[in-house]
Design an enzyme around this catalytic site. Structure first.
Site, PDB file in Angstrom:
ATOM      1  N   LYS A 128       0.865  -1.187   0.000  1.00  0.00           N
ATOM      2  CA  LYS A 128       0.000   0.000   0.000  1.00  0.00           C
ATOM      3  C   LYS A 128       0.900   1.234   0.000  1.00  0.00           C
ATOM      4  O   LYS A 128       1.938   1.241   0.685  1.00  0.00           O
ATOM      5  CB  LYS A 128      -0.877  -0.031   1.255  1.00  0.00           C
ATOM      6  CG  LYS A 128      -1.903   1.082   1.363  1.00  0.00           C
ATOM      7  CD  LYS A 128      -2.770   0.886   2.620  1.00  0.00           C
ATOM      8  CE  LYS A 128      -3.832   1.942   2.786  1.00  0.00           C
ATOM      9  NZ  LYS A 128      -4.656   1.711   4.001  1.00  0.00           N
ATOM     10  N   SER A 164      -9.645   1.681   3.171  1.00  0.00           N
ATOM     11  CA  SER A 164      -8.813   2.456   2.292  1.00  0.00           C
ATOM     12  C   SER A 164      -7.794   1.626   1.507  1.00  0.00           C
ATOM     13  O   SER A 164      -7.204   2.124   0.552  1.00  0.00           O
ATOM     14  CB  SER A 164      -8.066   3.520   3.098  1.00  0.00           C
ATOM     15  OG  SER A 164      -7.182   2.913   4.032  1.00  0.00           O
ATOM     16  N   SER A 167      -9.578  -0.772   7.362  1.00  0.00           N
ATOM     17  CA  SER A 167      -9.053  -0.616   6.004  1.00  0.00           C
ATOM     18  C   SER A 167      -8.387  -1.831   5.383  1.00  0.00           C
ATOM     19  O   SER A 167      -8.152  -1.839   4.179  1.00  0.00           O
ATOM     20  CB  SER A 167      -8.071   0.548   5.955  1.00  0.00           C
ATOM     21  OG  SER A 167      -8.789   1.741   5.851  1.00  0.00           O
TER      22      SER A 167
HETATM   23  N1  GLN Z   1     -13.074   3.845   6.789  1.00  0.00           N
HETATM   24  C1  GLN Z   1     -12.410   4.312   7.957  1.00  0.00           C
HETATM   25  C2  GLN Z   1     -12.048   5.772   7.788  1.00  0.00           C
HETATM   26  O1  GLN Z   1     -12.393   6.314   6.808  1.00  0.00           O
HETATM   27  C3  GLN Z   1     -11.213   3.452   8.255  1.00  0.00           C
HETATM   28  C4  GLN Z   1     -10.022   3.770   7.428  1.00  0.00           C
HETATM   29  C5  GLN Z   1      -8.801   2.974   7.797  1.00  0.00           C
HETATM   30  O2  GLN Z   1      -8.878   1.940   8.461  1.00  0.00           O
HETATM   31  N2  GLN Z   1      -7.652   3.496   7.409  1.00  0.00           N
HETATM   32  O3  GLN Z   1     -11.430   6.361   8.596  1.00  0.00           O
END
Ligand code: GLN
Length: 494
Positions: free
Chosen positions: A81, A156, A180
């Site tokens: 990532k 994400s 994420s």
């Molecule tokens: N969807 C969550 C957010 O927008 C989690 C994102 C993540 O785990 N980086 O913060």
């Protein structure tokens, strides 16, 4: 020999070890696959074909010389990532503000993978600074779900999940602050593991919310996740939150045995908006585990309903502090201004996308004097209650089973105009980060029309990865959902 995109990391490592193929062949096959499917998928932000082939050749040469000890991933192509620092490679975090930024050093996780022999194919797409649930917040381009190109892959770490599902790499490494890794794994029909807070070093992981962030693998099987965790986990003096506890031989914990394992079903996870097909698939998955001898009982995690509110105060608060460093002075893009304030404004105004700005504003607000007690402090108290809920539950059960997400993957654009709808979908994954425990998502079925993957989430005690992985692996040994591959071929991919 199974086609590359059907091979697991463990199988590939075995074949490399037996000399049945070279790392160059395997890496070439991944690069070919990337060439074929990437146009319709958009999982990568950058591909390093030359670097990967050079690393593959070095791995093959090392194997020839017998330099294999302590290198379980020798010659195995992975992708990262774009939030994990990889020396001399771009590190954009999906943001314009870091466009053209090249990392001068390796994250500890990357260093460990490199030492274990891994080959890195490229950098995977993500929501900007890991804020989002669909990868639509990437400043560069969206990623599409390999099961249906009109749908999002989750986020994400959407690039991580899409690339693994589509066979562009054997496994990938993402980050999970509120789901994420697990949520995109669920939407793309692959496995995503969030280790216990502190189990994996965050040194070289660009910080989003430091009290919640963890690095975790995205793989095709639980066995592969165990193998990768074994490599990346462990204490790191460069991350003061990393735990000193010894790292277990996770792959040896996969006995297939779950007799007597106590599984808790939290009644609060029967959330409103739970898709009936998801509900049925998760119930059937729990039945499979019960059939293998696990004991199932209903439990209560009473503060679940406050998780979204608490998370969306704490995460933006920490993000607003962490992102203060992107000021146009030290790294990344700079927009000049008449004075420093004008320079900051111009740089941050142009460099950050809408969701990042929303979070910075929210975070600054909840930390400001007068609101700190009412919002931030109260959210921290709720967080303690959520953690206590879990610690109490783990006195009665060994793992907790829930859906990973209440629905299957939604359409691109479907929720972009309503951030709250997007936040609410995180209800099943956020508590794991707030409580600092470990969790995994494994494929457990498909919706009928359209045919989209569904994920089962298992949650475990702090440092309970062995039990968590054992349960998830036993489930995979009794089912074959994880062997289904998306129908990309019919669209001309090979
Ligand atoms: N969807 C969550 C957010 O927008 C989690 C994102 C993540 O785990 N980086 O913060």
């Amino acid at each position: 020999m199974a086609a590359l995109h059907e091979m697991t990391l463990t199988e590939a490592a075995d074949r490399l070890a037996r000399g049945e193929m070279s790392s160059r062949e395997l890496t070439r096959a991944c690069l070919d696959r990337i060439e074929t499917v990437e146009r319709s998928l958009g999982a990568f932000l950058s591909v390093d074909a030359d670097g990967a082939l050079a690393a593959a050749d070095a791995a093959d040469a090392a194997r020839q010389k017998g330099e294999v000890a302590g290198r379980p991933l020798l010659g195995v192509p992975l992708a990262l990532k774009d939030v994990l620092a990889e020396r001399d490679r771009p590190l954009t975090c999906g943001s314009r503000i870091l466009e053209n930024f090249v990392s001068p050093y390796d994250a500890t996780v990357v260093e460990r993978l490199r030492r274990a022999g891994a080959v890195f194919l490229g950098r995977l797409n993500m929501d900007e600074f890991a804020m989002g649930s669909s990868t639509e917040n990437s400043a560069f381009h969206p990623t599409r779900n390999p099961w249906d190109p009109d749908r999002i892959p989750g986020g994400s770490s959407g690039g991580c999940a899409a690339a693994v599902a589509a066979g562009e790499c054997l496994a990938s490494i993402g980050s999970d602050t509120g789901g994420s890794v697990r949520q995109p794994a669920s939407f793309c029909g692959v496995v995503g593991l969030k280790p216990t807070y502190g189990r994996v070093s965050r040194y070289g992981l660009v910080a989003f919310a430091s009290s919640l962030d963890q690095v975790g693998p995205v793989t095709r099987t639980v066995e592969d996740a165990a193998q990768l965790l074994e490599v990346i986990a462990g204490h790191d003096p460069r991350d003061s939150t990393s735990l000193p506890d010894p790292v277990s031989a996770y792959s040896r914990a996969l006995t297939g045995e779950v007799r007597g394992l106590r599984i808790g079903l939290p009644r609060e996870y029967q959330v409103s908006g739970l898709d009936p097909e998801v509900k049925v698939a998760v119930a059937q998955a729990v039945d499979v585990l019960a059939g293998l001898g696990a004991e199932v009982k209903e439990i209560s995690l009473p503060h679940t309903e406050y998780a979204v509110a608490a998370y969306y105060i704490i995460a933006p608060a920490e993000a607003s502090a962490n992102l203060a460093r992107f000021d146009g002075i030290r790294y990344g893009v700079r927009r000049e201004g008449a004075d420093p304030i004008a320079l900051y404004r111009a740089t941050r105004g142009a460099g950050f996308g809408l969701e990042v700005k929303r979070r910075v504003i929210l975070g600054t607000y909840v930390l400001s004097s007068g609101y700190y007690d009412a919002y931030y402090l109260r959210a921290q108290k709720v967080r303690s209650l959520i953690r206590q809920d879990f610690l109490r539950a783990f006195e009665e059960v060994d793992v907790v089973a829930t859906p990973t997400v209440p629905t299957t993957a939604f359409r691109l654009g479907e929720k972009s105009s309503d951030p709250l709808q997007m936040y609410l979908l995180d209800i099943c994954t956020l508590s794991c980060n707030l409580a600092g425990i470990c969790g995994i998502s494994v494929p457990c079925g498909f919706s009928k029309d359209p045919r989209l993957p569904i994920g089962l989430q298992l949650l475990g005690r702090p440092l309970g990865e062995e039990t968590l992985l054992r349960a998830a692996h036993a489930y995979q040994s009794a089912t074959d959902w994880h062997r289904r591959r998306p129908p990309l071929e019919s669209r001309g991919a090979g």
